[in-house]
Scaffold this motif. Structure first.
Motif, PDB file in Angstrom:
ATOM      1  N   ALA A 138       8.163  57.396  15.537  1.00  0.00           N
ATOM      2  CA  ALA A 138       6.713  57.468  15.336  1.00  0.00           C
ATOM      3  C   ALA A 138       5.949  56.963  16.554  1.00  0.00           C
ATOM      4  N   ARG A 139       4.834  57.623  16.777  1.00  0.00           N
ATOM      5  CA  ARG A 139       3.893  57.153  17.797  1.00  0.00           C
ATOM      6  C   ARG A 139       2.886  56.288  17.060  1.00  0.00           C
ATOM      7  N   LEU A 140       2.575  55.142  17.632  1.00  0.00           N
ATOM      8  CA  LEU A 140       1.654  54.233  16.955  1.00  0.00           C
ATOM      9  C   LEU A 140       0.278  54.305  17.607  1.00  0.00           C
ATOM     10  N   VAL A 141      -0.741  54.474  16.779  1.00  0.00           N
ATOM     11  CA  VAL A 141      -2.112  54.499  17.288  1.00  0.00           C
ATOM     12  C   VAL A 141      -2.894  53.369  16.621  1.00  0.00           C
ATOM     13  N   ARG A 142      -3.624  52.600  17.428  1.00  0.00           N
ATOM     14  CA  ARG A 142      -4.474  51.539  16.867  1.00  0.00           C
ATOM     15  C   ARG A 142      -5.925  51.992  16.928  1.00  0.00           C
ATOM     16  N   ASP A 143      -6.635  51.784  15.852  1.00  0.00           N
ATOM     17  CA  ASP A 143      -8.059  52.096  15.829  1.00  0.00           C
ATOM     18  C   ASP A 143      -8.750  50.927  15.119  1.00  0.00           C
ATOM     19  N   TYR A 144      -8.915  49.839  15.873  1.00  0.00           N
ATOM     20  CA  TYR A 144      -9.407  48.598  15.266  1.00  0.00           C
ATOM     21  C   TYR A 144     -10.929  48.524  15.306  1.00  0.00           C
ATOM     22  N   GLY A 145     -11.501  48.040  14.208  1.00  0.00           N
ATOM     23  CA  GLY A 145     -12.937  47.754  14.185  1.00  0.00           C
ATOM     24  C   GLY A 145     -13.163  46.271  14.430  1.00  0.00           C
ATOM     25  N   GLN A 146     -14.376  45.825  14.128  1.00  0.00           N
ATOM     26  CA  GLN A 146     -14.697  44.393  14.244  1.00  0.00           C
ATOM     27  C   GLN A 146     -14.363  43.743  12.911  1.00  0.00           C
ATOM     28  N   LEU A 147     -13.623  42.625  12.958  1.00  0.00           N
ATOM     29  CA  LEU A 147     -13.303  41.934  11.709  1.00  0.00           C
ATOM     30  C   LEU A 147     -13.681  40.464  11.807  1.00  0.00           C
ATOM     31  N   PRO A 148     -14.436  39.968  10.838  1.00  0.00           N
ATOM     32  CA  PRO A 148     -14.657  38.515  10.806  1.00  0.00           C
ATOM     33  C   PRO A 148     -13.407  37.832  10.253  1.00  0.00           C
ATOM     34  N   PRO A 149     -13.283  36.495  10.360  1.00  0.00           N
ATOM     35  CA  PRO A 149     -12.130  35.810   9.777  1.00  0.00           C
ATOM     36  C   PRO A 149     -12.055  36.076   8.271  1.00  0.00           C
ATOM     37  N   VAL A 150     -10.832  36.188   7.772  1.00  0.00           N
ATOM     38  CA  VAL A 150     -10.623  36.541   6.363  1.00  0.00           C
ATOM     39  C   VAL A 150      -9.881  35.396   5.667  1.00  0.00           C
ATOM     40  N   PRO A 151     -10.367  34.953   4.487  1.00  0.00           N
ATOM     41  CA  PRO A 151      -9.635  33.891   3.794  1.00  0.00           C
ATOM     42  C   PRO A 151      -8.347  34.455   3.201  1.00  0.00           C
ATOM     43  N   CYS A 152      -7.190  33.956   3.640  1.00  0.00           N
ATOM     44  CA  CYS A 152      -5.929  34.570   3.196  1.00  0.00           C
ATOM     45  C   CYS A 152      -4.745  33.652   3.469  1.00  0.00           C
ATOM     46  N   VAL A 153      -3.591  34.066   2.981  1.00  0.00           N
ATOM     47  CA  VAL A 153      -2.323  33.436   3.377  1.00  0.00           C
ATOM     48  C   VAL A 153      -1.701  34.402   4.386  1.00  0.00           C
ATOM     49  N   PRO A 154      -1.855  34.132   5.695  1.00  0.00           N
ATOM     50  CA  PRO A 154      -1.514  35.141   6.704  1.00  0.00           C
ATOM     51  C   PRO A 154      -0.089  35.682   6.586  1.00  0.00           C
ATOM     52  N   ALA A 155       0.896  34.795   6.351  1.00  0.00           N
ATOM     53  CA  ALA A 155       2.287  35.274   6.323  1.00  0.00           C
ATOM     54  C   ALA A 155       2.479  36.299   5.204  1.00  0.00           C
ATOM     55  N   GLN A 156       1.730  36.130   4.102  1.00  0.00           N
ATOM     56  CA  GLN A 156       1.878  37.085   2.991  1.00  0.00           C
ATOM     57  C   GLN A 156       1.288  38.443   3.356  1.00  0.00           C
ATOM     58  N   LEU A 157       0.141  38.417   4.039  1.00  0.00           N
ATOM     59  CA  LEU A 157      -0.459  39.699   4.433  1.00  0.00           C
ATOM     60  C   LEU A 157       0.411  40.396   5.478  1.00  0.00           C
ATOM     61  N   ASN A 158       1.066  39.609   6.335  1.00  0.00           N
ATOM     62  CA  ASN A 158       1.999  40.204   7.297  1.00  0.00           C
ATOM     63  C   ASN A 158       3.106  40.941   6.549  1.00  0.00           C
ATOM     64  N   GLN A 159       3.544  40.341   5.446  1.00  0.00           N
ATOM     65  CA  GLN A 159       4.600  40.966   4.636  1.00  0.00           C
ATOM     66  C   GLN A 159       4.114  42.304   4.070  1.00  0.00           C
ATOM     67  N   VAL A 160       2.852  42.322   3.626  1.00  0.00           N
ATOM     68  CA  VAL A 160       2.277  43.567   3.080  1.00  0.00           C
ATOM     69  C   VAL A 160       2.263  44.642   4.166  1.00  0.00           C
ATOM     70  N   LEU A 161       1.773  44.269   5.353  1.00  0.00           N
ATOM     71  CA  LEU A 161       1.700  45.261   6.434  1.00  0.00           C
ATOM     72  C   LEU A 161       3.096  45.771   6.787  1.00  0.00           C
ATOM     73  N   LEU A 162       4.057  44.856   6.848  1.00  0.00           N
ATOM     74  CA  LEU A 162       5.417  45.269   7.204  1.00  0.00           C
ATOM     75  C   LEU A 162       5.942  46.290   6.176  1.00  0.00           C
ATOM     76  N   ASN A 163       5.711  46.018   4.895  1.00  0.00           N
ATOM     77  CA  ASN A 163       6.146  46.963   3.853  1.00  0.00           C
ATOM     78  C   ASN A 163       5.499  48.332   4.061  1.00  0.00           C
ATOM     79  N   LEU A 164       4.190  48.333   4.365  1.00  0.00           N
ATOM     80  CA  LEU A 164       3.481  49.609   4.529  1.00  0.00           C
ATOM     81  C   LEU A 164       3.973  50.344   5.774  1.00  0.00           C
TER      82      LEU A 164
END
Ligand SMILES: Nc1ncnc2c1ncn2[C@@H]1O[C@H](COP(=O)(O)OP(=O)(O)OP(=O)(O)O)[C@@H](O)[C@H]1O
Ligand SMILES: [Mg+2]
Length: 267
Positions: A138-164
């Protein structure tokens, strides 16, 4: 006429099945948490020797440059040595980046696990980890917008992204395609989305993809827990996952997360 309620025995069997599925999910989540800690520890241990290697390589390079003038043959050898040292240094820098990425990925968060985090940093750390998996087809393309800080448990969201990301790469498997990672803000939610140009999802499967153990992959490839775990994590953040997919047209999974802490506490 009112349908008959299922018999007590049937209800019991169904409850037992649900309990078994939940237990399996918990076991899997526990394994992932333990693995995360292990990975962070290993990354930390790697950092020391790698930094030493990097410093020594730089020193060797300096010594080489300071050697007295040489014959033509020696100069050629020195040129080769310098090139070898530069390559070594580049390799060590890459290893340090990977070790840093692993530490960021599995980083233990604040006291209760929650913090105001930069989502882009987590996305990049996870991409670093998945780079090998993604690069295959796969070719990876990033299309990032502006994001303010998000209240979260970062390691868990990393896990979600990895699954996706892994799902996206597997959906493309066999062919070559594009995975696009987008971010942005909609209403009062921050979001990140993973789109792939892969196989897409049959309409009949769509209602089931978040069910624990629902998989269309052969045994050994998938066990049907990635999306179930991901949805649990996102719900614990007070957010939701939206899916847009059609067979042959690829898929987009969008994770929306509330920007206000109050929303999280209400979750
Ligand atoms: N990006 C995608 N493209 C096509 N189908 C998908 C995609 N993501 C998920 N699916 C479908 O949803 C099913 C469930 O996904 P899920 O991530 O929960 O489990 P899995 O990938 O099969 O296994 P695991 O994640 O446990 O390794 C998949 O088997 C697949 O049929
Ligand atoms: Mg999966």
């Amino acid at each position: 006429m009112k349908p008959l309620p299922p018999s007590a025995e049937q209800q019991l069997r169904q409850l037992r099945e649900e309990l078994a599925a939940t237990q399996a999910q918990l076991r899997q989540a526990g394994r992932l948490a333990a693995l995360g800690q292990l990975v962070a520890g290993v990354a930390h241990e790697l950092n020391g020797p790698l930094s030493c290697l990097s410093a020594n390589t730089a020193l060797l390079r300096d010594y080489l440059a300071e050697l007295p003038p040489a014959t033509a043959a020696q100069a050629a050898t020195r040129g080769e040595l310098a090139q070898l040292l530069d390559d070594t240094q580049a390799g060590v820098r890459q290893l340090l980046r990977i070790a840093g990425g692993l530490k960021d990925y599995a980083r233990p968060a604040g006291q209760d696990g929650w913090e105001w985090a930069d989502l882009h940093q987590g996305l990049e750390a996870t991409l670093n980890l998945a780079a090998h998996e993604l690069r295959r087809n796969a070719r990876l393309v990033r299309d990032y917008g502006q994001l303010p800080p998000v209240p979260c448990v970062p390691a868990q969201l990393n896990q979600v992204l990895l699954n996706l990301l892994i799902n996206a790469a597997q959906a493309i498997d066999g062919a070559s395609g594009t995975i696009t990672l987008r971010t942005g803000v909609r209403d009062d939610m921050a979001w990140f989305a993973v789109s792939d140009t892969g196989a897409g999802i049959a309409a009949a499967h769509l209602p089931h993809i978040f069910d624990p153990f629902f998989t269309t992959k052969p045994a050994g490839v998938g066990c049907g827990l990635g999306l179930a775990l991901s949805r649990d994590i996102v719900r614990q953040h007070g957010g939701r996952i939206e899916v847009d997919s059609a067979p042959g047209q690829g898929s987009t999974f969008r994770v929306l997360l509330p920007l206000r802490r109050a929303a999280r506490e209400a979750a």
